[in-house]
Design a protein around this motif. Structure first.
Motif, PDB file in Angstrom:
ATOM      1  N   GLU A 187       0.804  -1.336   0.055  1.00  0.00           N
ATOM      2  CA  GLU A 187      -0.009   0.035  -0.002  1.00  0.00           C
ATOM      3  C   GLU A 187       0.886   1.284  -0.088  1.00  0.00           C
ATOM      4  O   GLU A 187       0.506   2.288  -0.714  1.00  0.00           O
ATOM      5  N   ARG A 188       1.901   1.307   0.912  1.00  0.00           N
ATOM      6  CA  ARG A 188       2.830   2.511   0.667  1.00  0.00           C
ATOM      7  C   ARG A 188       3.657   2.641  -0.719  1.00  0.00           C
ATOM      8  O   ARG A 188       3.782   3.895  -1.010  1.00  0.00           O
ATOM      9  N   ARG A 191       1.038   4.444  -2.780  1.00  0.00           N
ATOM     10  CA  ARG A 191       0.955   5.798  -2.623  1.00  0.00           C
ATOM     11  C   ARG A 191       2.139   6.553  -2.860  1.00  0.00           C
ATOM     12  O   ARG A 191       1.820   7.618  -3.577  1.00  0.00           O
ATOM     13  N   ASP A 192       3.490   5.925  -2.990  1.00  0.00           N
ATOM     14  CA  ASP A 192       4.401   6.562  -3.154  1.00  0.00           C
ATOM     15  C   ASP A 192       4.459   6.707  -4.912  1.00  0.00           C
ATOM     16  O   ASP A 192       5.153   7.822  -5.413  1.00  0.00           O
ATOM     17  N   LEU A 198       2.626  13.718  -7.255  1.00  0.00           N
ATOM     18  CA  LEU A 198       1.072  13.508  -7.156  1.00  0.00           C
ATOM     19  C   LEU A 198       0.330  13.813  -8.347  1.00  0.00           C
ATOM     20  O   LEU A 198      -0.572  13.097  -8.984  1.00  0.00           O
ATOM     21  N   THR A 231      -5.777  12.448  -3.162  1.00  0.00           N
ATOM     22  CA  THR A 231      -4.587  12.458  -2.295  1.00  0.00           C
ATOM     23  C   THR A 231      -3.915  11.104  -2.882  1.00  0.00           C
ATOM     24  O   THR A 231      -4.327  10.417  -3.799  1.00  0.00           O
ATOM     25  N   ASP A 232      -2.756  10.896  -2.257  1.00  0.00           N
ATOM     26  CA  ASP A 232      -2.049   9.636  -2.421  1.00  0.00           C
ATOM     27  C   ASP A 232      -2.775   8.324  -2.343  1.00  0.00           C
ATOM     28  O   ASP A 232      -2.842   7.419  -2.997  1.00  0.00           O
ATOM     29  N   HIS A 233      -3.654   8.409  -1.219  1.00  0.00           N
ATOM     30  CA  HIS A 233      -4.423   7.346  -1.001  1.00  0.00           C
ATOM     31  C   HIS A 233      -5.434   7.056  -2.272  1.00  0.00           C
ATOM     32  O   HIS A 233      -5.863   6.032  -2.589  1.00  0.00           O
ATOM     33  N   ASP A 234      -5.987   8.072  -2.751  1.00  0.00           N
ATOM     34  CA  ASP A 234      -7.136   7.991  -3.779  1.00  0.00           C
ATOM     35  C   ASP A 234      -6.523   7.348  -4.886  1.00  0.00           C
ATOM     36  O   ASP A 234      -7.002   6.552  -5.829  1.00  0.00           O
ATOM     37  N   ALA A 236      -3.815   5.510  -5.169  1.00  0.00           N
ATOM     38  CA  ALA A 236      -3.489   4.038  -4.916  1.00  0.00           C
ATOM     39  C   ALA A 236      -4.766   3.356  -4.930  1.00  0.00           C
ATOM     40  O   ALA A 236      -4.633   2.233  -5.653  1.00  0.00           O
ATOM     41  N   GLN A 237      -5.749   3.852  -4.608  1.00  0.00           N
ATOM     42  CA  GLN A 237      -6.998   3.112  -4.773  1.00  0.00           C
ATOM     43  C   GLN A 237      -7.537   3.015  -6.229  1.00  0.00           C
ATOM     44  O   GLN A 237      -7.807   1.781  -6.680  1.00  0.00           O
TER      45      GLN A 237
END
Length: 277
Positions: A187-188, A191-192, A198, A231-234, A236-237
């Motif tokens: 997951e990291r 995100r990276d 980004l 965001t980074d999480h978005d 990644a998803q």
């Protein structure tokens, strides 16, 4: 002749009339291979710290991270979790692990296959297996279950159903802390984004989804905010969703439902004769 007929009647249903030389050789080879695997595992026990280091290095790789999770629709919701790709890589890193999928019997009369998935920690002699029936059917939204007739379709259906059982078997014998750290690292890595900024990753995501017919406004509707605020999480998803789309686990309509057309949009805001506003 009568004695021969009596033997046939006493044979178990579906049992082969004889065992060929090739089958007998394979049975002997399999027994010897199992014995050799146990001896080698005991003589060369795993180095846990080395296994952890190798797992951490693997999970830093973008190629693995993008395939480390799955998604599929079920009963109006989306189910997600670690994929069989991650399970196989973790088994390799942990070492002294054998796993596989066996088609034990194919029954064309009842259109089903009996399968077995297993995983075995040879060093600890910890083994898990599951035997299950796979109907020769493919679910479709428009026509319901459709029978499979082609051998290739049956093979792929068995392999797809079996992969999920193999995944669960591998995770059952691996230490939970080992798996959880791997998931967090993947997951990291997502995100990276491989070191990209980004803004670049947002643009790449929009471009990739447009290539499969999903517009930016549909993505924004799903995430609940404009692309400028992702965001980074978005991102990644979105990478996980895109890989699931590529593997056919979900469809674009499952993940990004098209917006409903309102009556005002159809009529241009004008009142249709015979209706009341």
């Amino acid at each position: 002749m009568k004695q021969h007929q009596q033997i046939e009647r006493m044979s178990p249903a579906g049992a082969p009339a004889r065992i060929g030389q090739g089958t007998a050789v394979e049975q002997s080879r399999a027994v010897a291979e199992v014995q050799a695997a146990i001896v080698v595992a005991q003589q060369c026990p795993r180095n846990i710290q080395a296994a952890i280091d190798e797992m951490r290095e693997s999970c830093k790789q973008k190629y693995l991270a993008e395939r480390a999770f799955f998604r599929f629709p079920r009963a109006g919701t989306t189910v997600s979790g670690p994929s069989v790709h991650l399970a196989r890589e973790l088994a390799r890193c942990w070492g002294n692990v054998q796993y596989g999928l066996v088609e034990m019997r194919r029954d064309d009369e009842f259109a089903q296959s009996e399968m077995q998935a297993f995983a075995w920690d040879v060093e600890k002699n910890s083994r898990t297996s599951s035997t299950f029936i796979v109907p020769h059917l493919r679910d479709t939204k428009d026509y319901g279950p459709v029978p499979l007739k082609e051998l290739r379709d049956i093979y792929e259906n068995n392999a797809n159903n079996g992969a999920r059982r193999v995944r669960e078997a591998i995770f059952a014998i691996l230490p939970p802390w080992f798996v959880e750290e791997a998931k967090a690292l993947c997951e990291r890595t997502l995100r990276d984004g491989g070191g990209k900024s980004l803004n670049v990753r947002v643009a790449d995501a929009i471009r990739a989804f447009e290539g499969v017919g999903v517009t930016a406004d549909r993505i924004e509707t799903k995430l609940g905010r404009a692309s400028a605020k992702w965001t980074d999480h978005d991102v990644a998803q979105l990478q996980v969703i895109f890989q699931s789309l590529q593997r056919g686990e979900v469809t674009a309509e499952d993940e990004f439902p098209a917006p409903r057309v309102t009556a005002d949009e159809i009529t241009g805001g004008q009142t249709v004769p015979g209706t009341t506003s």
